[in-house]
Design an enzyme around this catalytic site. Structure first.
Site, short mmCIF file in Angstrom:
data_model
loop_
_atom_site.label_atom_id
_atom_site.label_comp_id
_atom_site.label_asym_id
_atom_site.label_seq_id
_atom_site.Cartn_x
_atom_site.Cartn_y
_atom_site.Cartn_z
N GLY A 86 -34.61 -27.18 22.62
CA GLY A 86 -34.20 -27.84 23.84
C GLY A 86 -32.81 -27.51 24.60
O GLY A 86 -32.55 -26.21 24.46
N ALA A 127 -37.01 -30.62 28.68
CA ALA A 127 -38.07 -30.05 29.96
C ALA A 127 -38.62 -31.09 30.57
O ALA A 127 -38.97 -31.20 31.68
CB ALA A 127 -39.23 -29.10 29.28
N ALA A 181 -37.03 -33.86 31.47
CA ALA A 181 -36.38 -34.70 32.23
C ALA A 181 -36.26 -34.44 33.62
O ALA A 181 -36.23 -33.40 34.22
CB ALA A 181 -34.63 -34.35 31.57
N GLY A 187 -35.00 -37.06 36.19
CA GLY A 187 -33.67 -37.65 37.12
C GLY A 187 -32.68 -36.50 37.44
O GLY A 187 -32.42 -36.35 38.72
N GLY A 188 -31.77 -36.17 36.69
CA GLY A 188 -30.91 -35.19 36.91
C GLY A 188 -29.71 -35.30 35.98
O GLY A 188 -30.03 -35.42 34.56
N ARG A 210 -28.39 -49.31 31.28
CA ARG A 210 -29.77 -49.44 30.84
C ARG A 210 -29.98 -50.58 29.87
O ARG A 210 -31.24 -51.03 30.00
CB ARG A 210 -29.96 -48.10 30.13
CG ARG A 210 -30.36 -46.90 31.07
CD ARG A 210 -30.92 -45.47 30.49
NE ARG A 210 -31.41 -44.82 31.37
CZ ARG A 210 -31.93 -43.62 31.02
NH1 ARG A 210 -31.55 -43.04 29.93
NH2 ARG A 210 -32.45 -43.10 32.22
C1 LIG Z 1 -39.27 -38.23 29.84
C2 LIG Z 1 -37.64 -37.81 29.79
C3 LIG Z 1 -36.73 -37.99 30.75
C4 LIG Z 1 -35.58 -37.69 30.59
N1 LIG Z 1 -34.76 -37.60 31.90
C5 LIG Z 1 -33.44 -37.50 31.72
C6 LIG Z 1 -32.46 -37.00 33.02
O1 LIG Z 1 -32.97 -37.02 33.99
N2 LIG Z 1 -31.21 -36.79 32.67
C7 LIG Z 1 -30.68 -36.78 31.39
O2 LIG Z 1 -29.53 -36.40 31.31
N3 LIG Z 1 -31.33 -36.80 30.12
C8 LIG Z 1 -32.76 -37.19 30.47
N4 LIG Z 1 -33.55 -37.53 29.32
C9 LIG Z 1 -32.98 -37.32 28.04
C10 LIG Z 1 -32.63 -35.90 27.76
O3 LIG Z 1 -33.92 -34.97 28.39
C11 LIG Z 1 -32.85 -35.40 26.14
O4 LIG Z 1 -31.88 -36.48 25.48
C12 LIG Z 1 -32.11 -34.21 26.07
O5 LIG Z 1 -32.81 -33.30 26.75
C13 LIG Z 1 -32.24 -33.80 24.55
O6 LIG Z 1 -32.02 -32.41 24.40
P1 LIG Z 1 -32.18 -31.87 22.81
O7 LIG Z 1 -31.63 -30.37 23.18
O8 LIG Z 1 -30.93 -32.48 22.11
O9 LIG Z 1 -33.26 -32.16 22.27
P2 LIG Z 1 -34.74 -31.88 22.56
O10 LIG Z 1 -34.80 -31.33 24.03
O11 LIG Z 1 -35.55 -33.06 22.22
O12 LIG Z 1 -35.19 -30.55 21.63
C14 LIG Z 1 -35.31 -30.60 20.40
C15 LIG Z 1 -35.80 -29.29 19.91
O13 LIG Z 1 -35.61 -29.48 18.35
C16 LIG Z 1 -37.33 -29.08 17.89
N5 LIG Z 1 -37.29 -29.74 16.63
C17 LIG Z 1 -37.58 -30.89 16.30
N6 LIG Z 1 -37.53 -31.12 14.89
C18 LIG Z 1 -37.41 -29.76 14.29
C19 LIG Z 1 -37.42 -29.18 13.12
N7 LIG Z 1 -37.47 -29.90 12.09
N8 LIG Z 1 -37.18 -27.74 13.04
C20 LIG Z 1 -37.17 -27.01 14.08
N9 LIG Z 1 -36.96 -27.46 15.42
C21 LIG Z 1 -37.26 -28.86 15.41
C22 LIG Z 1 -37.94 -29.59 19.04
O14 LIG Z 1 -39.23 -29.01 18.98
C23 LIG Z 1 -37.15 -29.14 20.33
O15 LIG Z 1 -37.50 -27.73 20.75
C24 LIG Z 1 -34.68 -37.82 29.59
C25 LIG Z 1 -35.81 -37.68 28.21
C26 LIG Z 1 -37.17 -37.56 28.34
C27 LIG Z 1 -37.98 -37.76 27.13
#
Ligand SMILES: Cc1cc2nc3c(=O)[nH]c(=O)nc-3n(C[C@H](O)[C@H](O)[C@H](O)COP(=O)(O)OP(=O)(O)OC[C@H]3O[C@@H](n4cnc5c(N)ncnc54)[C@H](O)[C@@H]3O)c2cc1C
Length: 397
Positions: free
Chosen positions: A15, A46, A48, A50-51, A269
């Protein structure tokens, strides 16, 4: 099982936070591996729309931003992390721009929206595909470098080794001086268990947090899961869709069955979600055609010009389902969205274990027990960069 030469930094998850960490670690000179559960594109980031928040307004400052984060967290956030989050925000935005992200602009500056709990307009957007734009730019940068991708390689086991860490990722046994855990939250799994809807990607299942806890890392606020106040409730194709908070920033309001406003639509929220739960419990909600609880979101109050610039994806999705949100109110109900708590980290994103870092949704403290919208993508970039840099430095020490 296949082995590989020891890495300096092993990042788990692709992510925004994992990609930011991998790019930063590589720029700091490390030999980087990135192991992820599915395809590199699969993640919540991917999705997300809103911003991302950053204090660029003339009536705003990083300190004011920090004050809003702390207040929205009900004063439960770790102030040292909050100060890093808001203090590094502008540089995070410029870093993303350097990687090719083009934020929507107007009148010579960024187009800024106000999000729930914010005292100033502070939300930068790339239309309503901000997460897509950010992750694509980061993936391109990672792909152009020398880091090794281990796709379809979920982390299954992690143990300390003489020179750092040994990880079992799918069919690979990987050794690395340091690890960066960036595997996101667990709302998809919890929603399944509770028979509720969730906005999350199916990979949001939380096992990496469990693996870290079993290795001895500490966590905080793990019980606190966030509902997105505005999940799509109807049509069926939109159930679990997170209606961007920018709809409310641009004028949409929540209404009950009597078409009365019952809460500040731009409140924090947790407050807005609770107000919807309470309104429905009082019998003032409306039912979806398939019998689910809901209230109304009056999106007809959004100016067409704002919707075209900031909500085109949402409009397309609803219109594809036969509903035009600019002509009729839509049905909404809170859905499981975000894991507020997570692994305890310091300002370099190191967990309580030496050489183990955590960034993004898997980490706790930055938002305390309640996150503001737009601060998660920011957290991913700010702490992803810090984690990557610190992990690379530690590996070379
Ligand atoms: C629909 C939606 C809209 C959102 N809109 C916003 C917004 O507008 N603004 C904002 O700031 N935030 C928003 N959020 C929240 C934000 O997008 C997420 O909290 C943030 O992007 C999380 O990023 P991350 O890199 O921590 O995790 P993720 O993006 O969830 O990535 C986690 C990664 O870890 C991998 N993974 C999982 N388990 C394992 C494992 N056992 N071994 C190896 N890999 C693993 C997954 O496949 C993925 O690639 C939104 C979330 C959602 C779902």
């Amino acid at each position: 099982m296949s082995g590989t030469a020891p890495l300096d930094v092993l990042v788990i998850g692709s992510g925004a936070s994992g990609l930011a960490a991998a790019v930063s670690a590589e720029r700091a000179g490390a030999r980087v591996g990135l192991a992820t559960k599915g395809a590199i594109q699969a993640c919540n980031s991917a999705k997300a729309q809103g911003g991302i928040q950053a204090a660029f307004g003339t009536d705003d400052s990083p300190e004011q931003h920090a004050g809003d984060v702390f207040k929205s967290s009900h004063e439960s956030a770790d102030l040292r992390l909050v100060e890093v989050l808001t203090g590094d925000a502008q540089s995070a935005i410029h870093w993303l721009e350097e990687l090719g992200v083009e934020f929507t602009r107007e009148n010579g500056g960024y187009r800024l929206a106000r999000c729930g709990g914010a005292t100033a307009k502070r939300l930068l957007q790339v239309g309503d595909r901000t997460g897509h734009a950010i992750t694509k730019a980061l993936r391109d940068e990672f792909g152009a470098g020398s880091g090794t991708l281990f796709a379809h390689s979920p982390l299954r086991a992690l143990e300390s080794a003489p020179n750092g860490w040994r990880a079992t990722c799918g069919a690979h046994e990987l050794e690395a001086a340091t690890v960066v855990l960036a595997a996101g939250g667990r709302c998809f799994k919890v929603a399944l268990e509770r028979n509720e809807l969730s906005t999350n990607h199916p990979n949001a299942t939380g096992e990496v947090t469990q693996i870290a806890l079993e290795a001895g890392a500490e966590a905080r606020d793990l019980d606190e899961l966030q509902y997105h106040p505005n999940g799509g409730a109807w049509p069926e194709t939109m159930q679990g869709y997170s209606i961007p908070e920018t709809t409310r920033a641009y004028g949409a309001v929540l209404l009950n069955a009597d078409l009365e406003e019952f809460t500040d639509s731009l409140g924090p929220r947790d407050v807005v979600s609770q107000a919807i739960f309470d309104e429905v419990a009082k019998g003032m909600g409306v039912d979806t055609p398939d019998g689910r609880p809901a209230v109304l979101l009056d999106t007809t109050r959004i100016a067409e010009a704002d919707a075209e610039v900031s909500l085109p994806y949402m409009l397309r999705r609803y219109r594809g389902g036969g509903i035009d949100p600019l002509r009729e109110k839509i049905l909404t109900y809170p859905v499981l969205h975000y894991q507020n708590g997570g692994l305890v980290i310091d300002t370099d994103a190191q967990t309580t274990l030496e050489g183990m870092y955590a960034c993004g949704e898997i980490a706790g403290g930055t938002h305390g027990r309640n996150r503001m919208m737009g601060n998660s993508l920011l957290e991913c970039v700010v702490f992803g960069r810090r984690a990557g840099r610190a992990a690379a430095e530690k590996a070379s020490a």
